[in-house]
Design a protein around this motif. Structure first.
Motif, PDB file in Angstrom:
ATOM      1  N   PHE A 117      12.903 -50.286 -59.639  1.00 15.90           N
ATOM      2  CA  PHE A 117      13.710 -50.009 -59.012  1.00 15.90           C
ATOM      3  C   PHE A 117      14.076 -50.679 -57.738  1.00 15.90           C
ATOM      4  O   PHE A 117      15.477 -50.333 -57.122  1.00 15.90           O
ATOM      5  N   HIS A 118      13.532 -52.156 -56.969  1.00 12.93           N
ATOM      6  CA  HIS A 118      14.172 -53.376 -56.238  1.00 12.93           C
ATOM      7  C   HIS A 118      15.188 -53.491 -57.044  1.00 12.93           C
ATOM      8  O   HIS A 118      15.940 -54.061 -55.753  1.00 12.93           O
ATOM      9  N   VAL A 119      14.811 -54.244 -57.778  1.00  8.57           N
ATOM     10  CA  VAL A 119      16.354 -55.401 -58.418  1.00  8.57           C
ATOM     11  C   VAL A 119      17.748 -54.129 -58.637  1.00  8.57           C
ATOM     12  O   VAL A 119      18.199 -54.939 -58.259  1.00  8.57           O
ATOM     13  N   LEU A 120      17.205 -53.378 -59.183  1.00  8.34           N
ATOM     14  CA  LEU A 120      18.724 -52.141 -59.584  1.00  8.34           C
ATOM     15  C   LEU A 120      19.542 -52.214 -58.452  1.00  8.34           C
ATOM     16  O   LEU A 120      20.463 -52.283 -57.609  1.00  8.34           O
ATOM     17  N   GLY A 121      18.442 -51.556 -57.145  1.00  2.00           N
ATOM     18  CA  GLY A 121      19.037 -50.940 -55.890  1.00  2.00           C
ATOM     19  C   GLY A 121      19.129 -52.271 -55.274  1.00  2.00           C
ATOM     20  O   GLY A 121      20.640 -52.043 -54.050  1.00  2.00           O
ATOM     21  N   ASN A 122      18.866 -53.269 -54.943  1.00  2.00           N
ATOM     22  CA  ASN A 122      18.727 -54.740 -53.888  1.00  2.00           C
ATOM     23  C   ASN A 122      19.770 -55.417 -54.006  1.00  2.00           C
ATOM     24  O   ASN A 122      20.140 -56.327 -53.510  1.00  2.00           O
ATOM     25  N   LEU A 168       7.579 -51.213 -53.953  1.00  2.00           N
ATOM     26  CA  LEU A 168       7.734 -49.983 -53.559  1.00  2.00           C
ATOM     27  C   LEU A 168       7.370 -49.894 -52.068  1.00  2.00           C
ATOM     28  O   LEU A 168       8.127 -49.382 -51.387  1.00  2.00           O
ATOM     29  N   GLY A 169       5.987 -50.575 -51.614  1.00  2.00           N
ATOM     30  CA  GLY A 169       5.376 -50.311 -49.716  1.00  2.00           C
ATOM     31  C   GLY A 169       6.738 -51.492 -49.435  1.00  2.00           C
ATOM     32  O   GLY A 169       7.957 -51.552 -48.752  1.00  2.00           O
ATOM     33  N   ARG A 170       6.103 -52.804 -49.372  1.00  5.03           N
ATOM     34  CA  ARG A 170       6.340 -53.883 -47.992  1.00  5.03           C
ATOM     35  C   ARG A 170       8.248 -54.173 -48.640  1.00  5.03           C
ATOM     36  O   ARG A 170       9.186 -54.547 -47.900  1.00  5.03           O
ATOM     37  N   ARG A 179      16.073 -44.195 -57.027  1.00  2.00           N
ATOM     38  CA  ARG A 179      15.207 -43.760 -56.335  1.00  2.00           C
ATOM     39  C   ARG A 179      13.743 -43.895 -57.992  1.00  2.00           C
ATOM     40  O   ARG A 179      13.599 -44.069 -58.550  1.00  2.00           O
ATOM     41  N   HIS A 180      12.205 -44.290 -56.878  1.00  2.00           N
ATOM     42  CA  HIS A 180      11.405 -44.448 -57.371  1.00  2.00           C
ATOM     43  C   HIS A 180      10.510 -42.532 -57.731  1.00  2.00           C
ATOM     44  O   HIS A 180      11.241 -42.063 -57.453  1.00  2.00           O
TER      45      HIS A 180
END
Length: 673
Positions: free
Chosen positions: A497-502, A552-554, A519-520
């Motif tokens: 989620f993080h890598v794809l989006g950011n 997901l959080g930090r 989206r998670h």
């Protein structure tokens, strides 16, 4: 007498401070160039200091108030002292009188703040550095008290001749000596070194921060890409001078408060990493020398490869990690990091520890191939099979043989692209994926999967420092995604989620960067529920707590959606003491389970102890790595289940099936990389 001495002392101190500032800037400029908006940064710096920095400091209310009184009082007192005693604008009449009274108020405010600093330093917590920092309360008092007393005759509270005569001259000399002490720490020390160095370096660090988008409520957590096409580009960081100059400036801004140390999971586990000490090691390398003067907690070392304080040394152009002999940092220190960003989140000076660690890992991996544990094997697997486990790429959908999952290659366009992640090869996570598919079908979501066209997102390769393998995987995934049309990507893996989006956005190649709406699964499930596309039976299980995944959080600021889903299930979450942005890492990020640096205890064991303290019978998670790490704890008192599994078990038939919802887009739009 003082009217002659004071201007000399004040302007001499300022001149020496300017010389020190030039010297300090030259140290920072040993680093590589970095594009920064200098004028814009300087203009934005006051707001970044007063708002963004104090947003972090204010988490400790007592320290926040102390800092406001002490730092605010000092800045006001220093400016007014120059006007009143340097330029002689402090007569007891007219505007000068106002300036004198303001100087009295500012120095008094600073003195009150220094009393609270002294109280804190009387029995300081272990995370605070001692040594020179223990003299700081006395220096603060010396400056504020001497300025206050010297100003009293200026505003007419004491007679003008109070400091004249033989006895008074002695008092004047004593006051001047105390003022010199205060000026030495407050002004001279800001640029030449000492506890107040953070005031000068910290202000410029905020102005020239390498992640300016963090300010003003923004979020910036994606690692920055290396330019692998440039033959002159440095593959990672070998020496302190290989960092960018504003990274070196950031290291120099460290206030040694130890907040990063207090939240670091590796430090708590007794692994050879203390993020505060690591930053101070970089400061040693910046100026050259050894860490013998460091007065804080060391890297944990009890037989685990760490070295006691005094045995680390380096130079700006010498290696940070040496294969033989003494160096600034031991390799195991870098490989202990889980990249959870707890240190970054807690740092009041907004230093980027994780960026620095990954930069140094990149050199070890790309230049020397020195990835410990199973790191080399995992990277080889990623190159050969596109997944870290070395599984047959054609077996990615074997677990779903009975589910008849639609393939993007067949449908070409869809509402949701379900990104499976490498949990598709793990039997435990396959249960989570099956549950998620059940939920999507219950909500009548149009979705499809890439199937064997999907490759590893590259997260673990990048965190292990193998930027080349990451970029290879990312660019091939981007090329695959470009063939299809979809509204959003949904995944149960926060790392994907993080890598794809950011992090894919920098690698889109010619034209528009590859930026996707991702989206998670917990967020998407919450949206489906709010839109009336899901209905749940009342919860009849035991007590539940929720573990926030770091990525997901930090990393992405998503704390509410998982809790909203649990609330929709009828679950009242029993929060752990460390939850939300202060959640303790499970130990599964940053390739930590692969490098497997030994410690005194295991990070997931500590996290399950946090769970046990709540008395919860079940811990809800939203990450396959968190599931694996927490389920691997021996004698755990709580069951571990993914949110998707809890939702799938609670599904009931809806009375109606609305066709138009808040999550349905008007039309399918192509996402162009």
């Amino acid at each position: 007498m003082l009217e002659i001495l004071l201007p000399i002392l004040i302007f001499s101190a300022l001149a020496v401070a300017v010389i020190g500032a030039v010297r300090r800037i030259r140290l920072w400029r040993q680093g590589r160039p970095s594009k920064v908006a200098i004028l814009r940064g300087l203009v934005a710096m006051p707001r970044r200091y007063l708002v963004d920095l104090h947003h972090v400091v204010a988490r400790d209310k007592a320290m926040s108030n102390t800092h406001v009184a002490t730092a605010g009082g000092f800045v006001a007192a220093a400016v007014l002292m120059i006007l009143v005693h340097g330029f002689g604008l402090g007569s007891s009449e007219g505007l000068g009188g106002i300036q004198g009274w303001l100087l009295l108020a500012a120095s008094a405010c600073m003195f009150v703040g220094s009393l609270f600093v002294a109280r804190r330093r009387r029995n300081p917590p272990a995370r605070l550095s001692r040594g020179p920092w223990m003299r700081l309360p006395k220096s603060l008092m010396a400056f504020s008290l001497s300025v206050f007393l010297i100003t009293l005759p200026t505003v007419g509270v004491l007679p003008e001749g109070f400091l004249q005569g033989t006895g008074s001259w002695i008092l004047a000399l004593v006051l001047a000596a105390v003022l010199v002490w205060g000026l030495g720490e407050m002004v001279f020390g800001m640029t030449w070194g000492g506890p107040m160095k953070h005031a000068f370096a910290g202000a410029l660090h905020l102005a020239f921060h390498r992640r300016a988008e963090r300010f003003g409520g923004g979020r910036s957590t994606g690692l920055k890409a290396l330019d692998l096409e440039d033959p002159e580009a440095r593959l990672g960081v070998e020496t302190p001078s290989d960092f960018t100059w504003n990274q070196l400036l950031g290291f120099d801004a460290c206030v040694q408060c130890g907040r990063c140390e207090a939240v670091c999971p590796a430090f708590a586990a007794g692994q050879p990493l203390n993020p505060k000490k690591l930053i101070q090691d970089m400061v040693v390398g910046l100026a050259g020398g050894s860490d013998a003067a460091y007065a804080g907690s060391p890297h944990p070392s009890q037989g685990l490869g760490g070295k006691p304080v005094g045995e680390h040394r380096g130079t700006p152009h010498g290696p940070i990690v040496a294969r033989e002999g003494k160096a600034l940092v031991d390799a195991d220190t870098l490989w202990s990091c889980t990249t959870c960003r707890a240190c970054v989140e807690e740092c009041p000076m907004m230093i980027e520890h994780v960026d620095a660690i990954v930069d140094m890992r990149r050199f070890l991996t790309l230049e020397h191939g020195n990835t410990p544990g199973k790191g080399a094997e995992v990277l080889d697997n990623l190159i050969a099979t596109d997944n870290p486990g070395g599984f047959d790429p054609g077996s990615r959908l074997h677990w779903a043989a009975d589910l008849d999952l639609p393939l993007m290659a067949d449908v070409k366009q869809t509402e949701v692209l379900l990104w499976l992640g490498d949990g598709a090869f793990d039997m435990r996570n396959q249960r989570t994926l099956r549950a998620l598919v059940k939920v999507l079908r219950a909500a009548e979501v149009e979705f499809a999967v890439l199937g064997n066209e999907e490759r590893d997102s590259g997260d673990v390769a990048r965190r292990l420092g193998d930027e080349a393998t990451f970029q290879s995987l990312a660019k091939r995934n981007i090329a695959t995604l470009a063939q299809y049309r979809f509204q959003r990507i949904v995944t149960c893996d926060p790392h994907s989620f993080h890598v794809l989006g950011n992090e894919y956005g920098e690698l889109g190649g010619p034209g528009t960067p590859a930026r996707y709406e991702v989206r998670h699964h917990s967020t998407f499930i919450a949206e489906l529920y709010d839109a009336g596309r899901l209905a749940f039976a009342p919860w009849k299980g035991g007590s539940v707590t929720y573990h926030d995944p770091c990525y997901l959080g930090r990393y992405n600021g998503e704390f509410d959606a998982p809790r909203n889903v649990l609330k929709a299930l009828g679950i009242e979450v029993k929060e752990m003491e460390r939850s939300g942005f202060r959640s303790r890492c499970c130990g599964g990020g940053g390739g930590a389970p692969i490098t497997d640096i030994p410690g005194e205890r295991r990070i997931p064991d500590m996290r399950m102890n946090d769970v046990e303290e709540t008395g919860a019978e079940l811990v809800a998670v939203g990450c396959p790595q968190c599931t694996a790490m927490l389920e691997g704890v021996v004698d755990a008192t709580a069951e571990v289940r993914d949110i998707a599994e809890l939702v799938a078990d609670a599904l009931v038939e809806r009375p109606t099936a609305p066709k138009s919802t808040g999550v349905q887009q008007p039309a399918v739009e192509e996402v162009t990389p």
